[in-house]
Design an enzyme around this catalytic site. Structure first.
Site, PDB file in Angstrom:
ATOM      1  N   ASP A  72      28.480  62.314  51.503  1.00 30.39           N
ATOM      2  CA  ASP A  72      27.113  62.106  51.010  1.00 30.39           C
ATOM      3  C   ASP A  72      26.305  61.382  52.080  1.00 30.39           C
ATOM      4  OD1 ASP A  72      24.780  61.194  49.667  1.00 30.39           O
ATOM      5  OD2 ASP A  72      25.831  61.216  47.745  1.00 30.39           O
ATOM      6  N   SER A  77      21.965  60.847  41.406  1.00 30.00           N
ATOM      7  CA  SER A  77      21.199  60.078  42.386  1.00 30.00           C
ATOM      8  C   SER A  77      20.330  59.015  41.695  1.00 30.00           C
ATOM      9  CB  SER A  77      20.370  61.030  43.255  1.00 30.00           C
ATOM     10  OG  SER A  77      19.887  60.393  44.412  1.00 30.00           O
ATOM     11  N   HIS A  95      25.554  65.214  48.993  1.00 25.37           N
ATOM     12  CA  HIS A  95      24.798  64.540  47.933  1.00 25.37           C
ATOM     13  C   HIS A  95      24.455  65.503  46.793  1.00 25.37           C
ATOM     14  CE1 HIS A  95      22.305  61.393  46.265  1.00 25.37           C
ATOM     15  NE2 HIS A  95      21.253  62.196  46.220  1.00 25.37           N
TER      16      HIS A  95
END
Length: 274
Positions: A225, A95, A254
């Site tokens: 995601d 991320s 995610h």
């Protein structure tokens, strides 16, 4: 475990276990090095040296009021890599951490980095604009800021309970432990740094960084995601990398490193050993 003190006096907490080729793990917002526990134990058992740090303002590092920007995050990593004399290292980021890896490898990694992995990562840029029509509108990120400022503790329950791990999907196997651990990590960090990091992960443009990287990069992304939509992230990043490999995971969320380590870890190992 230990700390380094950066040039501006910030203490960066890190874990450093084992011997062998170093793997450096970069966590997402608003978490800490603890988000990599599963991967660190797995790769430690495979003979690697595993390292993970808490980004400034996050976890056990200094709750900074300044320097909460991607250039400084990457410079902090460069200071850590220098202090630990890391060479032939593999950098793995999730991320926001994927953005940190991208910026670090492009600007500071020459001669120190062997490979890189970006997972569910924010590059090239998340914010919608004329040049990035597929991005998310600024209202999305303004809402995140508003929720954090109003009631950070509740916000940090809502995110992992819902979209982060895909626990809002029908038939999802919900893990209360993952939710509580996400909340625990988030609440240890500093509210100001976390608030400012929303701008960092939404508005930083990594286009030129991706073009500059000349080591092999594995791009991993779930096609469900809900935090960093794949169409405006991995599917664009792979086009900008000189030596990129894309792996798309059907139906994964995610936070797939935590929900599906039995899938992610072997794929990481195969890339490391290739």
């Amino acid at each position: 475990m230990g700390t380094i003190t950066t040039k501006d006096g910030t203490q960066i907490f890190y874990k450093d276990w084992g011997k062998g080729q170093p793997i450096v793990f970069h966590h997402g917002w608003p978490l800490s090095a603890d988000d990599w526990d599963n991967q660190m134990l797995f790769f430690l058992s495979k003979g690697y040296r595993v390292i993970a740090h808490d980004r400034r303002g996050h976890g056990r590092s200094t709750q900074t009021s300044t320097g909460n920007d991607m250039d400084t995050y990457a410079a902090d990593v460069a200071e850590l890599a220098s202090a630990l004399d890391l060479r032939d290292a593999i950098h793995v980021g999730h991320s926001t951490g994927g953005g940190e890896v991208t910026r670090y490898v492009a600007q500071h990694g020459k001669g120190r980095v062997a490979k890189a992995v970006i997972i569910s990562a924010i590059p090239p840029v998340m914010l919608k604009s004329d040049s990035n029509p597929g991005g998310l509108p600024i209202a999305v990120f303004d809402d995140l800021r508003a929720q954090l400022a109003a009631n950070r503790a509740q916000f940090y329950l809502d995110v992992p309970t819902g979209p982060f791990y895909g626990f809002n999907r029908k038939d999802a196997k919900v893990s209360p432990g993952l939710i509580q651990n996400w909340w625990r990590q988030g609440m240890i960090g500093g509210a100001k740094a976390h608030y400012e990091c929303i701008k960092v992960f939404s508005e930083t443009d990594f286009t030129e960084d991706l073009k500059k990287i000349d080591v092999p990069v594995l791009v991993m992304h779930g096609d469900d995601d809900q935090i960093v939509p794949i169409a405006d992230a991995a599917l664009l990043s792979i086009k900008l990398l000189k030596h990129g490999t894309l792996k798309v995971y059907k139906g994964l969320p995610h936070g797939m490193c935590s929900t599906h380590p039995e899938i992610i870890n072997p794929d990481l190992l195969a890339f490391f050993q290739a």
